[in-house]
Scaffold this motif. Structure first.
Motif, PDB file in Angstrom:
ATOM      1  N   LEU A  90       0.552  -1.970  -0.349  1.00 14.43           N
ATOM      2  CA  LEU A  90      -0.386  -0.435  -0.011  1.00 14.43           C
ATOM      3  C   LEU A  90       0.521   1.464   0.017  1.00 14.43           C
ATOM      4  CD1 LEU A  90      -2.734   0.680  -0.485  1.00 14.43           C
ATOM      5  CD2 LEU A  90      -2.734   1.025   2.671  1.00 14.43           C
ATOM      6  N   ALA A  91       1.626   1.375   0.673  1.00 17.33           N
ATOM      7  CA  ALA A  91       3.101   2.152   0.671  1.00 17.33           C
ATOM      8  C   ALA A  91       3.663   2.353  -0.617  1.00 17.33           C
ATOM      9  CB  ALA A  91       3.707   2.249   2.294  1.00 17.33           C
ATOM     10  N   ALA A  92       4.394   1.777  -1.418  1.00 20.25           N
ATOM     11  CA  ALA A  92       4.541   1.583  -2.792  1.00 20.25           C
ATOM     12  C   ALA A  92       3.719   2.128  -3.613  1.00 20.25           C
ATOM     13  CB  ALA A  92       5.007   0.056  -2.712  1.00 20.25           C
ATOM     14  N   GLU A  93       2.317   1.384  -4.033  1.00 24.79           N
ATOM     15  CA  GLU A  93       1.021   1.915  -4.358  1.00 24.79           C
ATOM     16  C   GLU A  93       0.488   3.300  -3.943  1.00 24.79           C
ATOM     17  OE1 GLU A  93      -3.372   0.365  -6.302  1.00 24.79           O
ATOM     18  OE2 GLU A  93      -1.884  -0.012  -4.621  1.00 24.79           O
ATOM     19  N   THR A  94       0.767   4.384  -2.866  1.00 24.09           N
ATOM     20  CA  THR A  94       0.177   5.345  -2.820  1.00 24.09           C
ATOM     21  C   THR A  94       1.412   5.858  -2.902  1.00 24.09           C
ATOM     22  OG1 THR A  94       0.255   5.188  -0.749  1.00 24.09           O
ATOM     23  CG2 THR A  94      -1.311   4.723  -1.417  1.00 24.09           C
ATOM     24  N   SER A  95       2.807   6.135  -2.914  1.00 26.70           N
ATOM     25  CA  SER A  95       3.888   6.429  -2.231  1.00 26.70           C
ATOM     26  C   SER A  95       3.783   7.549  -1.703  1.00 26.70           C
ATOM     27  CB  SER A  95       4.124   7.549  -3.628  1.00 26.70           C
ATOM     28  OG  SER A  95       4.347   7.475  -4.469  1.00 26.70           O
ATOM     29  N   GLU A  96       2.795   7.079  -0.041  1.00 20.11           N
ATOM     30  CA  GLU A  96       2.705   7.609   1.311  1.00 20.11           C
ATOM     31  C   GLU A  96       3.303   6.791   2.047  1.00 20.11           C
ATOM     32  OE1 GLU A  96       2.465  11.537   1.203  1.00 20.11           O
ATOM     33  OE2 GLU A  96       1.684  10.968  -0.694  1.00 20.11           O
ATOM     34  N   VAL A 109      -4.465   2.681  18.693  1.00 19.55           N
ATOM     35  CA  VAL A 109      -2.983   2.286  19.089  1.00 19.55           C
ATOM     36  C   VAL A 109      -1.786   2.234  17.291  1.00 19.55           C
ATOM     37  CG1 VAL A 109      -0.730   1.920  19.897  1.00 19.55           C
ATOM     38  CG2 VAL A 109      -3.186   1.826  21.225  1.00 19.55           C
ATOM     39  N   MET A 110      -1.061   3.379  17.126  1.00 18.45           N
ATOM     40  CA  MET A 110      -0.509   1.927  16.316  1.00 18.45           C
ATOM     41  C   MET A 110       0.292   1.090  15.897  1.00 18.45           C
ATOM     42  SD  MET A 110       2.042   4.231  13.388  1.00 18.45           S
ATOM     43  CE  MET A 110       1.343   5.572  13.506  1.00 18.45           C
ATOM     44  N   VAL A 111       1.097   0.452  15.474  1.00 12.39           N
ATOM     45  CA  VAL A 111       1.337  -0.810  16.127  1.00 12.39           C
ATOM     46  C   VAL A 111       2.066  -1.117  14.742  1.00 12.39           C
ATOM     47  CG1 VAL A 111      -0.639  -2.211  17.245  1.00 12.39           C
ATOM     48  CG2 VAL A 111      -0.274  -2.510  14.888  1.00 12.39           C
ATOM     49  N   LEU A 112       1.906  -0.927  13.619  1.00 14.03           N
ATOM     50  CA  LEU A 112       2.739  -1.434  12.863  1.00 14.03           C
ATOM     51  C   LEU A 112       3.186  -0.121  11.484  1.00 14.03           C
ATOM     52  CD1 LEU A 112       4.706  -3.171  11.227  1.00 14.03           C
ATOM     53  CD2 LEU A 112       2.456  -4.660  10.452  1.00 14.03           C
ATOM     54  N   SER A 113       3.763   0.497  10.529  1.00 13.97           N
ATOM     55  CA  SER A 113       3.803   1.817   9.759  1.00 13.97           C
ATOM     56  C   SER A 113       5.059   0.628   8.744  1.00 13.97           C
ATOM     57  CB  SER A 113       3.967   2.340   9.881  1.00 13.97           C
ATOM     58  OG  SER A 113       5.246   2.965  10.414  1.00 13.97           O
ATOM     59  N   ALA A 114       4.080   1.618   7.515  1.00 15.59           N
ATOM     60  CA  ALA A 114       5.515   0.779   5.550  1.00 15.59           C
ATOM     61  C   ALA A 114       5.694   2.370   5.562  1.00 15.59           C
ATOM     62  CB  ALA A 114       5.042  -0.237   5.225  1.00 15.59           C
ATOM     63  N   ASP A 115       7.119   2.844   5.187  1.00 14.26           N
ATOM     64  CA  ASP A 115       7.292   4.021   4.646  1.00 14.26           C
ATOM     65  C   ASP A 115       7.530   3.474   2.757  1.00 14.26           C
ATOM     66  OD1 ASP A 115       7.172   6.083   6.210  1.00 14.26           O
ATOM     67  OD2 ASP A 115       8.870   5.391   6.595  1.00 14.26           O
ATOM     68  N   PRO A 116       7.153   4.866   1.785  1.00 16.24           N
ATOM     69  CA  PRO A 116       6.942   3.894   0.659  1.00 16.24           C
ATOM     70  C   PRO A 116       8.440   3.558   0.050  1.00 16.24           C
ATOM     71  CG  PRO A 116       6.759   6.392   0.424  1.00 16.24           C
ATOM     72  CD  PRO A 116       6.380   6.143   1.990  1.00 16.24           C
ATOM     73  N   PRO A 117       8.896   3.242  -0.899  1.00 16.90           N
ATOM     74  CA  PRO A 117      10.462   2.805  -1.185  1.00 16.90           C
ATOM     75  C   PRO A 117      10.633   3.904  -2.029  1.00 16.90           C
ATOM     76  CG  PRO A 117       8.921   1.920  -2.508  1.00 16.90           C
ATOM     77  CD  PRO A 117       8.111   2.704  -1.752  1.00 16.90           C
ATOM     78  N   ALA A 120      13.813   9.181   2.315  1.00 16.56           N
ATOM     79  CA  ALA A 120      14.575   8.944   3.668  1.00 16.56           C
ATOM     80  C   ALA A 120      13.764   9.150   5.020  1.00 16.56           C
ATOM     81  CB  ALA A 120      14.288  10.694   3.625  1.00 16.56           C
ATOM     82  N   ALA A 121      14.460   8.841   5.832  1.00 20.41           N
ATOM     83  CA  ALA A 121      13.866   7.972   7.299  1.00 20.41           C
ATOM     84  C   ALA A 121      13.733   9.504   7.692  1.00 20.41           C
ATOM     85  CB  ALA A 121      15.040   7.880   7.877  1.00 20.41           C
ATOM     86  N   HIS A 122      11.932   9.596   7.707  1.00 23.72           N
ATOM     87  CA  HIS A 122      11.375  11.232   8.048  1.00 23.72           C
ATOM     88  C   HIS A 122       9.793  10.211   8.870  1.00 23.72           C
ATOM     89  CE1 HIS A 122      10.403  10.956   4.690  1.00 23.72           C
ATOM     90  NE2 HIS A 122       8.649  11.407   4.523  1.00 23.72           N
TER      91      HIS A 122
END
Length: 267
Positions: A90-96, A109-117, A120-122
């Motif tokens: 989902l992160a790769a498809e939406t770039s968010e 509560v947030m238990v997991l997240s993924a950044d787009p490929p 930068a680490a932000h």
């Protein structure tokens, strides 16, 4: 009916967990709705058994035994292992950034997240971030799909929200379109869209998946376009969450248990 001492201890522990720590006795007592003397006695008992640490004049913090207990009864590693691929896609498809939220009483509560490929680490939010179900799209997406009596309980825990006359209309709109939007609610200059992850049997929310990013990129038209991949990810995750968190989870947990090494391999 008088409150049982064990329930009071759990209430104090839950109150402390929601505060910036170390937290002062007075603050804990006020938030828990107890006299300071009674809160102090409960905290001392929790401290004696390792569930709370006393940091001198700085106050109290959650102890190692409580953290260990949370790791046993919290989301199973198998859940995170199964959920991660869907969030990464989902992160790769939406770039968010995409994230998974679970309900904890009147909060999410947030238990997991993924950044787009390639980004930068932000991190825009952190694992363990907690906010009321009435605040932000990740919370309201869950709230709108809870049983009516549970919605009432959540609103009673948030008096300012219960007093709003537009809340029923807002939740009805979220149910109609199957997702919620938020604009700079929990984080300044960040917009988001979230949809519930539903138990396939009951149709009630077990959690939510959110997509969030800077407001300059995520205007309302863009957010609405992201609904299609978001809803697909939620549909994929529903069965996985139900096996761990749903009403019939107890009969299926054994096959999902993994060792600590499996958790390390996931990261």
């Amino acid at each position: 009916m008088a409150e049982d001492g064990h329930i009071r201890a759990l209430r104090i522990l839950e109150t402390l967990a929601a505060l910036h720590q170390p937290a002062a006795l007075k603050t804990i007592a006020e938030r828990a709705g107890l006299p300071s003397t009674k809160a102090y006695r409960v905290l001392r008992d929790l401290q004696d058994h390792g569930y709370v640490d006393h940091i001198g004049r700085r106050g109290y913090r959650v102890g190692a035994r409580a953290v260990a207990l949370a790791s046993l009864v919290g989301p199973r590693p198998a859940l995170l292992r199964r959920a991660r691929p869907a969030l990464v896609r989902l992160a790769a498809e939406t770039s968010e950034t995409a994230s998974l939220q679970l309900r904890s009483g009147a909060h999410r509560v947030m238990v997991l997240s993924a950044d787009p490929p390639g980004t930068a680490a932000h991190p825009i939010a952190h694992i363990g971030e907690r906010s009321p179900l009435t605040s932000g799209c990740a919370g309201t997406a869950i709230l709108a799909f809870l049983p009516a009596h549970q919605v009432d309980d959540v609103l009673l825990a948030q008096p300012s929200q219960a007093a709003r006359t537009d809340v029923p209309e807002q939740l009805a709109e979220i149910r109609r379109r199957r997702y919620a939007l938020s604009r700079s609610v929990n984080h300044r200059a960040l917009n988001g869209i979230a949809a519930p992850v539903l138990d396939p049997d009951s149709g009630h929310a077990l959690g939510s998946v959110a997509i969030a990013g800077h407001a300059s990129r995520l205007s309302d038209p863009v957010l609405h376009r992201l609904a299609t991949p978001l809803l697909a990810a939620c549909a994929e995750l529903g069965a996985h969450l139900a096996t761990v968190l749903g009403p019939s989870s107890s009969v299926r947990l054994e096959s999902l248990d993994v060792t600590i090494q499996d958790v390390l391999d996931v990261e």
